[in-house]
Each structure stands twice: as structure tokens, then as C-alpha cells.
Design a protein around this motif. Sequence first.
Motif, short mmCIF file in Angstrom:
data_model
loop_
_atom_site.label_atom_id
_atom_site.label_comp_id
_atom_site.label_asym_id
_atom_site.label_seq_id
_atom_site.Cartn_x
_atom_site.Cartn_y
_atom_site.Cartn_z
N GLU A 14 94.86 68.77 -5.68
CA GLU A 14 95.61 67.94 -6.81
C GLU A 14 94.80 66.81 -7.57
OE1 GLU A 14 99.29 65.17 -5.76
OE2 GLU A 14 99.10 66.92 -4.90
N TYR A 15 94.20 66.43 -6.96
CA TYR A 15 93.34 65.14 -7.02
C TYR A 15 92.75 65.66 -8.99
CZ TYR A 15 91.14 60.69 -7.48
OH TYR A 15 89.94 59.69 -7.97
N MET A 16 91.49 66.33 -8.36
CA MET A 16 91.23 67.03 -9.06
C MET A 16 91.76 67.77 -10.56
SD MET A 16 87.81 66.98 -8.28
CE MET A 16 86.79 68.42 -9.46
N ASN A 47 84.20 76.83 -12.31
CA ASN A 47 84.20 77.17 -14.16
C ASN A 47 82.88 76.36 -13.77
OD1 ASN A 47 84.26 74.78 -13.24
ND2 ASN A 47 86.43 74.27 -15.30
N ARG A 48 81.86 75.84 -12.43
CA ARG A 48 80.45 75.63 -13.07
C ARG A 48 80.58 73.91 -12.59
NH1 ARG A 48 76.83 80.16 -15.40
NH2 ARG A 48 77.57 82.10 -13.89
N PHE A 49 81.20 73.39 -13.03
CA PHE A 49 81.46 71.92 -12.86
C PHE A 49 81.78 71.61 -11.00
CE2 PHE A 49 83.81 67.92 -12.72
CZ PHE A 49 83.24 66.99 -13.36
N SER A 50 80.79 69.97 -11.91
CA SER A 50 80.04 69.93 -10.55
C SER A 50 80.33 68.21 -10.76
CB SER A 50 79.13 70.04 -10.00
OG SER A 50 78.12 71.41 -9.89
N CYS A 51 81.08 67.69 -9.49
CA CYS A 51 80.92 66.29 -9.88
C CYS A 51 81.13 65.08 -8.42
CB CYS A 51 82.91 65.52 -10.36
SG CYS A 51 83.58 66.04 -9.08
N ILE A 52 80.87 64.48 -8.26
CA ILE A 52 80.43 63.23 -6.84
C ILE A 52 82.27 62.63 -6.31
CG2 ILE A 52 79.65 61.15 -5.75
CD1 ILE A 52 77.94 64.11 -5.97
N LEU A 53 82.15 62.72 -4.82
CA LEU A 53 83.32 61.57 -4.49
C LEU A 53 82.97 61.42 -3.73
CD1 LEU A 53 86.88 61.97 -3.62
CD2 LEU A 53 85.84 63.32 -1.42
N LEU A 99 82.24 57.13 -14.09
CA LEU A 99 83.37 56.82 -12.85
C LEU A 99 84.50 57.39 -13.79
CD1 LEU A 99 84.97 56.07 -10.74
CD2 LEU A 99 85.48 53.29 -11.88
N TYR A 100 84.85 58.40 -13.29
CA TYR A 100 86.43 58.99 -14.29
C TYR A 100 87.52 59.14 -13.15
CZ TYR A 100 82.54 63.31 -15.36
OH TYR A 100 81.62 63.58 -15.30
N ASP A 101 87.52 58.76 -12.30
CA ASP A 101 88.89 57.92 -11.70
C ASP A 101 88.44 57.38 -10.22
OD1 ASP A 101 92.01 58.36 -12.22
OD2 ASP A 101 91.76 58.91 -9.53
N ALA A 114 86.73 57.59 -4.91
CA ALA A 114 86.47 57.60 -6.28
C ALA A 114 86.11 59.43 -6.89
CB ALA A 114 85.39 56.80 -7.30
N LEU A 115 86.04 59.92 -8.12
CA LEU A 115 85.56 60.77 -8.71
C LEU A 115 84.90 60.41 -10.17
CD1 LEU A 115 88.25 63.52 -9.50
CD2 LEU A 115 86.38 63.86 -7.77
N VAL A 116 82.95 60.91 -9.55
CA VAL A 116 82.13 59.85 -10.27
C VAL A 116 81.14 61.34 -10.51
CG1 VAL A 116 79.98 58.81 -10.12
CG2 VAL A 116 82.48 58.84 -9.15
#
Length: 324
Positions: A14-16, A47-53, A99-101, A114-116
Motif C-alpha cells: 500500500e505504501y509503495m 517492474n525491475r525498480f528497486s529502492c531502500i526502506l 529521499l522519496y518519502d 522511509a523509502l530512499v
Amino acid sequence: MALFCHLKLDDLQEYMGKVFGIDYVVANVSKMHGGAQKVVYKIDCTNRFSCILYVWDLTMNFFQEEIANEAITDRSYGSDLFEMNNRYLREHGIQTPALYDLNKERSRYNFDYALVEYVNGHKAEVYFHHSDTTVQDRLFERVGHMLTGMHANERHSYGKPNQVGNHSGSCHLLQLENAKVQLSYASNHIESIKKNECRLLEKLHELESRIKPRSRYGFIHGELGPDHILVTDQLEPYLIDIEGAEFFDIEHEHSFLELRFGEFYRYLKNDNLDHNRMLFYRFHHHIALTSGGLKLLHRGFPDQLFAKGLADYHYRRTLQFIEG
């Protein structure tokens, strides 16, 4: 998919979706190794996107006791500091993951997260062993240029970016008091430190007495080892673990860089440093890292061999200050 995560999978999805959109479907969550202060996960999407939590869960911080006793103005932990320093660094052209969120609601969970941006690369320490000296030259010259630019951001008072004019006096006195606290901890667990505690305190005060007043401070990372710099395949360096960044004596940073980068410090050197401050901060670092290693050892840090090695190496370096 790895199942363990601070966020339930439905909540994470949901957060993503809220941050990136419905096309970002979580495919895998993996915990990344390292950090003693916050928990880090890599999120991979279909979709091959990656991020950090990032998760600031104080119950999983190996220095939560110290954080509980810190003055609010001296903190180096927390999502608010990450957010502020992330903004400051990026506004001043210093690369650090975006910092995305940041979620500070505390409605479903009792921690901030946070999503980074995920920076695909290696830590700078990997390049210590690179076979191509041309690659080493290019990378560490870039790191040196980045640090010079960061430290050139100056003001007349030390402290966090939002603490303009809040601090009077000399910032090194904070480290004098910290060194006393850390030395006391180490003396309770290392016999040779206990035996020489009075002499070590005398040396600490002697080194501090040589420092002359100053009224200009540069912006520093605060704990900048080669493990706190991520390097892309294009040899672009990014600073991470930035919560402790602040305006301070840049000698505090350089004395730490000298310890952590070894022969590669030659790329980072600054010829305009105060020798007495360098010596004082170097002594402080050895004391603090002795205590820090012991605390990690006593508090169940996963890499116990690393923690023991950290404490052993730095207590010996601490004692060298009073030998000969």
C-alpha cells in the motif's frame, strides 16, 4: 520472497503504491547487513525498480541507551535528522541517495520509516583492493573533491543546520566530555585501561589545553568511513548514514578519515588543518571506538569478531598516547 520485514507485506505494498503508483508491485524484500543504528531493507518490484526502506526502530538500535541519555541538540539518530541532512546535502550539491518519502505517522507502527533511492554499487572500501590504480585515482580524487566542497560550507556556530546561533563556546569540549564517559566505560572492561585511566585523563586534558578558540565551522558527515560511501559503476560517490552530519571542527572529520582510509587518505588531505585539534580528536576517536566496540560486543551485534577487533585495536592505540 523474503517474508521478514518491519512492515506487513500488505502495508508495504500500500505504501509503495501511494508513493510510486500501482505499477510498483513488491516482488522481494531483503534485509541488508551493516547498520548498528537503523534497519535497512532492499525492495525489488516486478517492474525491475528497486529502492531502500529505512526503519528507525529504537528497539533494534545497538546504542539505544546512549540515545535515551543524549541531549536533544546533540542527537545523531532519527528520521528528522535524516530528512534535514538529506535536504541540506542535496541542496549544496553533495550526492546522497534521494529521499522519496518519509512516514512519521506512527498510526500503524511505533517507528518512523522511509523509502530512499537505491544506489546500485559498492562501498568505497571495496576499491581499496581494486587492481587498477587508475580507477582508484579517479574515485578517491572525486571523494576528496566532494569532501572539500562539503567542508567549505561554513558558518560561525556549530551544530545541526537548523540550530543557527544556538551554540556558544567550543565544540571540541563536547568531545572532551564524551571521551571521559567512554573512557570510564572502557576501564570497566579492559584491565590495562583501568590501570592507566588517570594518566589517560591527564593526556586528554593536556591535548585539549593546546586548542585555541575558533569561530568558523565546516559541515561534516560525522562518521565518515569508507563504508559510508556508496560508489556507482560510473565511480560516482554517494554519502549514506547522514543523520550525524552537522557544522563542526573539520579536524574531527579528518582525524577519522585518516584512521579509516589509511594510505588512501592522501587523496582526502587538507593542508590547512589545526595540528592540535587533529591530535586531540584522534585520541578521542581511539577512546570512543574502544568503547563502541565493547558495547557492540556486549549487546549482541551480529558480527562479534568485528566488534572484538574494533575494541582491541583501538584500546591499544589509546594506550600508545601515554607510552614512550
